[in-house]
Design a protein around this motif. Structure first.
Motif, PDB file in Angstrom:
ATOM      1  N   ILE A  43      19.065 -15.322   2.141  1.00 42.92           N
ATOM      2  CA  ILE A  43      18.142 -15.611   1.595  1.00 42.92           C
ATOM      3  C   ILE A  43      17.378 -16.953   0.907  1.00 42.92           C
ATOM      4  O   ILE A  43      18.316 -17.573  -0.249  1.00 42.92           O
ATOM      5  N   ARG A  44      16.285 -17.610   0.898  1.00 45.03           N
ATOM      6  CA  ARG A  44      16.307 -19.031   0.259  1.00 45.03           C
ATOM      7  C   ARG A  44      14.878 -18.587  -0.618  1.00 45.03           C
ATOM      8  O   ARG A  44      14.293 -19.965  -1.416  1.00 45.03           O
ATOM      9  N   THR A  45      13.782 -17.426  -0.002  1.00 47.29           N
ATOM     10  CA  THR A  45      12.748 -17.271  -0.802  1.00 47.29           C
ATOM     11  C   THR A  45      12.311 -15.665  -1.665  1.00 47.29           C
ATOM     12  O   THR A  45      13.223 -15.380  -1.259  1.00 47.29           O
ATOM     13  N   ASN A  46      11.021 -16.369  -2.178  1.00 48.15           N
ATOM     14  CA  ASN A  46      11.148 -14.630  -2.909  1.00 48.15           C
ATOM     15  C   ASN A  46      10.222 -14.305  -1.502  1.00 48.15           C
ATOM     16  O   ASN A  46      10.524 -12.726  -2.237  1.00 48.15           O
ATOM     17  N   GLY A  64       5.310  -6.436  -9.373  1.00 48.87           N
ATOM     18  CA  GLY A  64       5.287  -7.102 -10.277  1.00 48.87           C
ATOM     19  C   GLY A  64       5.673  -8.393 -11.187  1.00 48.87           C
ATOM     20  O   GLY A  64       5.274  -9.791 -12.174  1.00 48.87           O
ATOM     21  N   SER A  65       6.606  -9.091 -10.469  1.00 49.03           N
ATOM     22  CA  SER A  65       7.684  -9.870 -10.788  1.00 49.03           C
ATOM     23  C   SER A  65       7.743 -11.261  -9.814  1.00 49.03           C
ATOM     24  O   SER A  65       8.211 -12.270  -9.427  1.00 49.03           O
ATOM     25  N   PHE A  79      12.317  -8.314 -14.537  1.00 49.86           N
ATOM     26  CA  PHE A  79      11.943  -7.737 -12.634  1.00 49.86           C
ATOM     27  C   PHE A  79      12.012  -6.289 -13.473  1.00 49.86           C
ATOM     28  O   PHE A  79      11.383  -5.281 -13.127  1.00 49.86           O
ATOM     29  N   LEU A  80      13.142  -6.158 -14.091  1.00 51.26           N
ATOM     30  CA  LEU A  80      13.789  -4.660 -14.988  1.00 51.26           C
ATOM     31  C   LEU A  80      12.326  -4.322 -15.533  1.00 51.26           C
ATOM     32  O   LEU A  80      11.667  -2.966 -15.554  1.00 51.26           O
ATOM     33  N   CYS A 105       8.607  -4.553 -15.654  1.00 52.21           N
ATOM     34  CA  CYS A 105       8.330  -4.708 -14.444  1.00 52.21           C
ATOM     35  C   CYS A 105       8.209  -3.744 -13.467  1.00 52.21           C
ATOM     36  O   CYS A 105       7.699  -2.174 -13.419  1.00 52.21           O
ATOM     37  N   GLY A 106       9.531  -2.688 -13.095  1.00 52.20           N
ATOM     38  CA  GLY A 106       9.860  -1.556 -12.545  1.00 52.20           C
ATOM     39  C   GLY A 106       9.766  -0.402 -13.806  1.00 52.20           C
ATOM     40  O   GLY A 106       8.664   0.598 -13.492  1.00 52.20           O
ATOM     41  N   GLN A 107       9.542  -0.342 -14.877  1.00 49.12           N
ATOM     42  CA  GLN A 107       9.289   0.239 -15.752  1.00 49.12           C
ATOM     43  C   GLN A 107       8.289   0.788 -16.362  1.00 49.12           C
ATOM     44  O   GLN A 107       7.318   2.157 -16.239  1.00 49.12           O
ATOM     45  N   MET A 108       7.344  -0.654 -16.708  1.00 45.87           N
ATOM     46  CA  MET A 108       5.593  -0.548 -16.525  1.00 45.87           C
ATOM     47  C   MET A 108       4.627  -0.971 -15.902  1.00 45.87           C
ATOM     48  O   MET A 108       3.559  -1.034 -16.326  1.00 45.87           O
ATOM     49  N   TYR A 109       4.794  -1.889 -14.944  1.00 41.19           N
ATOM     50  CA  TYR A 109       3.694  -2.059 -13.708  1.00 41.19           C
ATOM     51  C   TYR A 109       3.912  -0.944 -12.985  1.00 41.19           C
ATOM     52  O   TYR A 109       4.289   0.433 -12.538  1.00 41.19           O
ATOM     53  N   GLU A 110       2.461  -1.102 -13.093  1.00 43.03           N
ATOM     54  CA  GLU A 110       1.552   0.159 -12.593  1.00 43.03           C
ATOM     55  C   GLU A 110       0.887  -0.300 -11.000  1.00 43.03           C
ATOM     56  O   GLU A 110       0.603  -1.487 -10.778  1.00 43.03           O
TER      57      GLU A 110
END
Length: 204
Positions: free
Chosen positions: A4-7, A141-142, A196-197, A199-204
């Motif tokens: 893995i080299r990029t997002n 989100g992230s 990341f964590l 956004c997992g909780q709060m991103y809609e």
């Protein structure tokens, strides 16, 4: 799995993982307890390789979860000395696990309207309650996951495409001239992990 080299690489690998785990019945609390068990192995690391980050997310689906500890209830309000540290990620996971544990005890996870947002007994806002939706929103989100999907579509449809600017005005651009949200990402910092964590909780 390739390097893995990029997002974009990371998003594609996570999306493949979610397709494989779509039928997994593991609850989000158990997923996060298994993730925490893996994260604890990196306590002395300054950052982790993107491949290691992916492997931790994968471990959440199949790894042995830590047993719930009542000591975590006392750690809920602890604040790390450094918000860009392993300790910050560890405490974020502990808070999320405690929230989910208490919401389950109060019957809140049976609320059919929970996806519109509910507050945990300790007043944290939650929108995602299963591992797959949690990770989907964490990516969106992230890691700019939503824009990366558009980027992939643009590359698959060469030529002139319709666009919408910030003022909601329609226009056209050549797909090759549109900026790509792809960024180098061979290592994941603890600060990126925490976002990341969250956004997992709060991103809609």
């Amino acid at each position: 799995m390739s390097q893995i080299r990029t997002n974009r690489d990371l998003c594609l690998e996570i999306n493949n993982l979610l397709q494989q785990q779509i039928q997994n019945k593991r609850t989000l609390e158990i997923y996060l307890r298994a993730l925490l068990a893996g994260v604890n192995c990196y306590a002395d690391a300054v950052s982790i390789r993107a491949n290691e980050f992916y492997e931790l997310l994968e471990r959440g689906f199949v790894g042995v979860p830590l047993p719930f500890s009542t000591e975590w209830n006392e750690q809920y309000d602890d604040l790390p000395n450094n918000f860009a540290s392993f300790h910050s990620v560890q405490l974020t996971l502990i808070r999320q696990i405690v929230d989910l544990h208490e919401m389950a005890d109060h019957g809140m996870l049976a609320n059919k309207l929970r996806y519109f947002g509910i507050h945990s007994p300790r007043k944290s806002i939650w929108y995602n309650f299963e591992p797959v939706s949690y990770l989907e929103c964490a990516v969106a989100g992230s890691l700019d996951g939503g824009n990366l999907k558009n980027d992939i579509l643009q590359q698959s449809v060469p030529g002139v495409v319709e666009t919408l600017d910030d003022s909601a005005h329609h226009g056209t651009k050549n797909s090759e001239d549109m900026p790509s949200p792809q960024n180098d990402l061979e290592r994941v910092t603890w600060q990126q992990f925490q976002v990341f964590l969250d956004c997992g909780q709060m991103y809609e």
